[in-house]
Structures are given as structure tokens and as C-alpha cells.
Design a protein around this motif. Structure first.
Motif, short mmCIF file in Angstrom:
data_model
loop_
_atom_site.label_atom_id
_atom_site.label_comp_id
_atom_site.label_asym_id
_atom_site.label_seq_id
_atom_site.Cartn_x
_atom_site.Cartn_y
_atom_site.Cartn_z
N TRP A 1 -9.39 42.63 79.52
CA TRP A 1 -9.77 44.05 79.36
C TRP A 1 -10.52 43.97 77.81
N LEU A 2 -9.31 43.47 77.01
CA LEU A 2 -10.17 43.30 75.65
C LEU A 2 -11.27 42.46 75.27
N ALA A 3 -11.12 41.33 76.24
CA ALA A 3 -12.23 40.53 76.10
C ALA A 3 -13.67 41.17 76.45
N ARG A 4 -13.55 41.88 77.69
CA ARG A 4 -14.76 42.57 78.06
C ARG A 4 -15.35 43.82 77.09
N VAL A 5 -14.13 44.22 76.38
CA VAL A 5 -14.62 45.01 75.38
C VAL A 5 -15.48 44.51 74.26
N MET A 6 -14.94 43.25 73.73
CA MET A 6 -15.35 42.51 72.87
C MET A 6 -16.77 42.18 73.21
N HIS A 7 -17.17 41.67 74.56
CA HIS A 7 -18.24 41.18 74.90
C HIS A 7 -19.23 42.34 75.16
N VAL A 8 -18.72 43.52 75.40
CA VAL A 8 -19.91 44.62 75.39
C VAL A 8 -20.18 45.06 73.89
N ALA A 9 -19.02 45.05 73.00
CA ALA A 9 -19.25 45.33 71.49
C ALA A 9 -20.44 44.09 71.11
N PHE A 10 -20.24 42.99 71.25
CA PHE A 10 -20.98 42.08 70.91
C PHE A 10 -22.50 42.25 71.29
N PHE A 11 -22.86 42.47 72.48
CA PHE A 11 -24.26 42.84 72.90
C PHE A 11 -24.54 44.15 72.29
N LEU A 12 -23.95 45.20 72.25
CA LEU A 12 -24.32 46.48 71.59
C LEU A 12 -24.84 45.94 70.17
N LEU A 13 -24.06 45.24 69.38
CA LEU A 13 -24.40 45.00 68.19
C LEU A 13 -25.53 44.18 68.10
N LEU A 14 -25.67 43.41 68.78
CA LEU A 14 -26.91 42.41 68.83
C LEU A 14 -28.19 43.12 69.24
N GLY A 15 -28.01 43.87 70.38
CA GLY A 15 -28.95 45.01 70.73
C GLY A 15 -29.77 45.95 69.55
N ALA A 16 -28.69 46.34 68.62
CA ALA A 16 -28.97 47.25 67.72
C ALA A 16 -29.41 46.56 66.65
N ALA B 1 -14.56 50.66 63.17
CA ALA B 1 -15.23 51.09 64.01
C ALA B 1 -15.76 50.36 65.10
N ARG B 2 -15.99 48.97 64.87
CA ARG B 2 -16.36 48.18 65.84
C ARG B 2 -15.44 47.53 66.64
N GLY B 3 -13.71 47.93 66.14
CA GLY B 3 -12.89 47.42 66.97
C GLY B 3 -12.26 46.05 66.38
N LEU B 4 -12.59 45.57 65.05
CA LEU B 4 -11.92 44.61 64.40
C LEU B 4 -10.47 44.62 64.55
N GLY B 5 -10.08 45.79 64.11
CA GLY B 5 -8.53 45.97 63.95
C GLY B 5 -7.72 45.95 65.37
N ARG B 6 -8.60 46.32 66.37
CA ARG B 6 -8.11 46.25 67.81
C ARG B 6 -8.41 44.80 68.38
N SER B 7 -9.18 43.95 67.83
CA SER B 7 -9.51 42.82 68.61
C SER B 7 -8.50 41.57 68.28
N ALA B 8 -7.67 41.95 67.35
CA ALA B 8 -6.99 40.85 67.00
C ALA B 8 -5.89 40.25 68.08
N PRO B 9 -5.11 41.12 68.60
CA PRO B 9 -3.99 40.83 69.73
C PRO B 9 -4.70 39.90 70.61
N ASP B 10 -3.96 38.77 70.91
CA ASP B 10 -4.59 37.85 71.96
C ASP B 10 -3.40 37.51 72.88
N PRO B 11 -3.25 38.62 73.92
CA PRO B 11 -2.15 38.53 75.03
C PRO B 11 -2.57 37.63 76.02
N ASP B 12 -3.64 37.25 75.93
CA ASP B 12 -3.94 36.29 77.15
C ASP B 12 -3.22 35.19 77.38
N PRO B 13 -2.20 34.74 78.22
CA PRO B 13 -1.48 33.77 78.37
C PRO B 13 -2.42 32.38 78.77
N GLU B 14 -3.44 32.78 79.38
CA GLU B 14 -4.35 31.58 79.49
C GLU B 14 -4.84 30.72 78.41
#
Length: 432
Positions: free
Chosen positions: A52-67, A26-39
């Protein structure tokens, strides 16, 4: 332990239970694995999906930290460790914000930053186990940053902390699901990440192969274009400069033979050779300028250019049918064919007369060159052109490039008729 706070004792032992939603997927671990970032692999172009995936992970981290911080403060009124929890939470948030600034490559600064973030998080989990599930975004960050083996070690350490926190916070006795679920989710997330990374690497290799193949095809096309241009230039030179030089040679030889016996005829031959040399010079300058026939460059059109060529060779010329505009490529081809054919008539046919006829039909334009010379056998090698043998093949090549046909009708002793037919549909499509 109080009835209102079942986690009081576990928190006092420095271990805690996660936020109510403990499902990693539910926190997106299964969706956070792909790393298509060529950089992350040193490529020049950024991948919008990876950003976009990095932004989602950042938002999830701060939500979890705040909660996690809100849960701790709600369940535990202000106490001695509360200032440390708040301070470490603020420090972890500030550190995490520095991540995008340092990029995604495994540089020493990036690795030092990740080590600090993980260390602060571990300290928070020891003081307040509610922060354990902040590890989910850290899985993704670690796998993006570290080499594969180091990333697996980090994932194992983070998972061990999550499992320990869950077991210590469990007030219903031993729950096997708390021991098995976090490692299973972490394994799935890691497998998905590795698979996605390998897929990306294979796609990148395929793209590299396609780019290399495209470059090879472009090089082949350039070589073919160069060869085609060389062939075209050889035909241009044969039909103009070579024919003119050959005529000059014949005229000057004739002038030399008649210089003493018939000076007026010799001078006429010299003047004719001079005229041919002047035209050849104009053709050579035209080659340098734009490789268009000099007679066409004078602006009179194909009919006028053919009339001029026929006049120089003392040949008759007429136009049948209603003229239609032709592209320069078709006009140039027909003019070169006329020049080459009349040069062959002059040098090889021994004809007393020749005629050019340009005919516009409904579906094609036809140029006929006829003479009453000695004729030849079209099936014989060289086509009656002596040792050179470039004229008829060059004419056929010109007509074939425009989708047309070249026909030669000749019989020894009965003259020759050469006919070049070009479809009007092809010439109209070729117009600029």
C-alpha cells in the motif's frame, strides 16, 4: 526577465524552482520512510502495508512529475528545450513503471534501473528545476533498494540537487529556509526509515524466537505424549497380556505337577490355560487394531464386559443404580481395573469368593472389587503384589487421568475391597 515570468532567467540558467507546494512532508516524505515490506529483505510473505505504501509513493511520483511538466509548459511556451523536457519526462515515467517489475531487492538489475532513473531525473532538474521535488519518492525508492551507506549517499546527492534548485530559483534573495529545510526533511525521513527498519528487524527476530519457542513446545508435547502413551501401553500390557501369561504359567505348572497323579485335573488346567491364551491373543490383536479392550470390542457394553470378566474368574457381578452412557476411555479404564484386581485376587489373595459391583450414583460411577482372601497391608511397599508391583500404581494412574480416586481397604486375614470412583461430570465431558 518579464514581469509575468519571474522564473525566466533561472530556467535559462538550467535551474528551477519547485511546484508551489514545496513542503516535503505534504508529499509524504515523513511517511515514506517505514519499509515494512518483508520481500525487500528476502522474506517469503508479502506485507500488505508495504504494498500500500509503495502504491502511494508511485502515485505521488507521477503526480509530482505531471505537475512539474505542466508548470514548465505553462510558464514557458514551446521553446528549443521543450522537446527534450517532454521526452525526458516520458522516459522517466516509463522507467519508473519498470520498478515494480524488477522487485525490491538490491539485485544488479534493480540497482542499474535506479541509477538510470536518478540520472534521468538529474538531467531534467538541470534543464528544468521544476522537477526537483520528484526526488521525494526517489528517497523512498533508494532507501528500499540500496544498502544503508549507499542509500545515505543517494539521499545526500538528491538533497543537494533540491537545495541548489531552490536557491537558484529564489528571486527574493538568499533565503536560509531553502537551504536548511530540504536537508532537515531528508534527515527526518531517513531517521524515520532507519528506525522503522530496525523496529521491523526486531519484530522479525521476536517472531523468529516465538516460532522457535513454539516448535520447542510442540516437541516437548510430542515427547510427553510419547511418554504418556508408553505408560498407558505398559499398563494395558500389564493388565492383560502379562496377567494372562502369569496365569498360564501357574496353570501349566499345576498341570505338570498333577499330570501323573490326576490326569483329568491336569487336562482341565491345560484347557484353562488354552482359554487364557486365546483371550490374550485376542487382546494382542486388539492392541494392533485400536488398543481397545477385546471384551468391550465385542459390543456388549461395560456391564456385559465386566460380567464376562467376572464369569471367567468365578466372581459374582451386579449393577446398582441407573446405567448412564460412558465414553470408551472410562469404560476401558474400569474394565482394566477389574481385570487387574481379579488377577491379583487369583494370584495373591487365596480367596474362596470375589464380587464385582458397578454402581451408578448421581455424580459418579463406582467399581468395587471385594474378596475374602488373606488380605494385606495397603501401606506396605508393593501393595501385596509380589515382585511386580505394577497393578495398584497402574490402576491409580488410570483413575487419576479421569479425575477419580482409587481406594484400597484391606487387613491381613480379613480380605480386601478395592474401590474405583470416577466423576460422571468428567466422563460425560470426555465423551466424543
Amino acid at each position: 526577465m518579464t514581469a509575468q515570468d519571474p522564473d525566466a532567467d533561472p530556467e535559462a540558467r538550467g535551474l528551477g524552482r519547485s511546484a508551489p507546494d514545496a513542503d516535503p512532508d505534504a508529499r509524504g516524505l515523513g511517511r515514506s520512510a517505514p519499509d515494512p515490506d518483508p520481500e525487500a529483505r528476502g522474506l517469503a510473505r508479502p506485507d500488505p502495508d508495504a504494498r500500500w505504501l509503495a502504491r502511494v509513493m508511485h502515485v505521488a511520483f507521477f503526480l509530482l512529475l505531471g505537475a512539474s511538466l505542466a508548470r514548465f509548459l505553462l510558464r514557458h511556451p514551446w521553446e528549443d528545450r521543450s522537446p527534450w523536457i517532454v521526452a525526458l519526462s516520458g522516459a522517466l515515467a516509463a522507467l519508473y513503471l519498470l520498478g515494480p517489475v524488477l522487485g525490491t531487492r538490491a539485485t544488479p538489475r534493480r540497482i542499474a534501473w535506479l541509477t538510470t532513473v536518478v540520472a534521468v531525473w538529474m538531467l531534467l532538474v538541470v534543464l528544468a528545476p521544476s522537477f526537483a521535488w520528484c526526488a521525494v519518492p526517489l528517497f523512498y525508492t533508494g532507501m528500499r533498494t540500496l544498502p544503508p551507506r549507499a542509500a545515505l549517499v543517494l539521499v545526500a546527492v538528491l538533497t543537494a540537487f533540491v537545495v541548489t534548485a531552490q536557491v537558484q530559483l529564489s528571486d527574493d534573495g538568499f533565503d536560509p529556509n531553502l537551504v536548511v529545510a530540504p536537508p532537515a526533511v531528508a534527515a527526518i525521513a531517513t531517521a524515520v526509515f532507519v528506525h522503522a527498519q530496525r523496529q521491523t528487524d526486531r519484530q522479525r527476530a521476536l517472531i523468529d524466537d516465538l516460532i522457535r519457542t513454539r516448535r520447542e513446545l510442540a516437541a516437548i508435547e510430542r515427547r510427553e505424549g510419547t511418554l504418556a502413551e508408553r505408560q498407558r501401553l505398559s499398563m494395558e500390557i500389564h493388565d492383560t497380556l502379562a496377567q494372562g501369561l502369569s496365569s498360564q504359567q501357574m496353570l501349566l505348572q499345576a498341570a505338570d505337577l498333577t499330570w501323573n497323579s490326576d490326569p483329568s485335573t491336569a487336562r482341565r488346567h491345560v484347557r484353562t490355560a488354552e482359554s487364557i491364551a486365546e483371550r490374550n491373543l485376542a487382546e494382542a490383536r486388539r492392541f494392533v487394531h485400536d488398543l481397545a479392550p477385546a471384551d468391550l470390542a465385542e459390543g456388549g457394553g461395560l456391564e456385559e464386559a465386566l460380567r464376562t470378566v467376572a464369569g471367567r474368574e468365578s466372581a459374582a457381578f451386579r449393577v446398582d443404580g441407573a446405567p448412564v452412557p460412558l465414553p470408551e476411555r472410562a469404560q476401558s479404564a474400569l474394565l482394566r481395573i477389574a481385570q487387574g484386581a481379579l488377577a491379583n485376587v487369583r494370584e495373591h489373595a487365596g480367596a474362596t469368593s470375589a464380587a464385582l459391583t458397578l454402581t451408578y450414583l448421581d455424580d459418579q460411577v463406582v467399581l468395587d472389587i471385594a474378596d475374602d482372601g488373606r488380605g494385606f497391608d495397603p501401606s506396605a511397599a508393593g501393595g501385596g503384589e509380589g515382585v511386580r508391583g505394577h497393578g495398584l500404581p497402574a490402576m491409580r494412574a488410570r483413575v487419576r487421568q479421569l479425575g477419580g480416586t482409587l481406594t484400597v481397604e484391606s487387613t491381613p486375614g480379613e480380605g480386601t475391597v478395592l474401590s474405583a470412583a470416577i466423576p460422571l461430570s468428567t466422563t460425560l465431558e470426555a465423551r466424543p
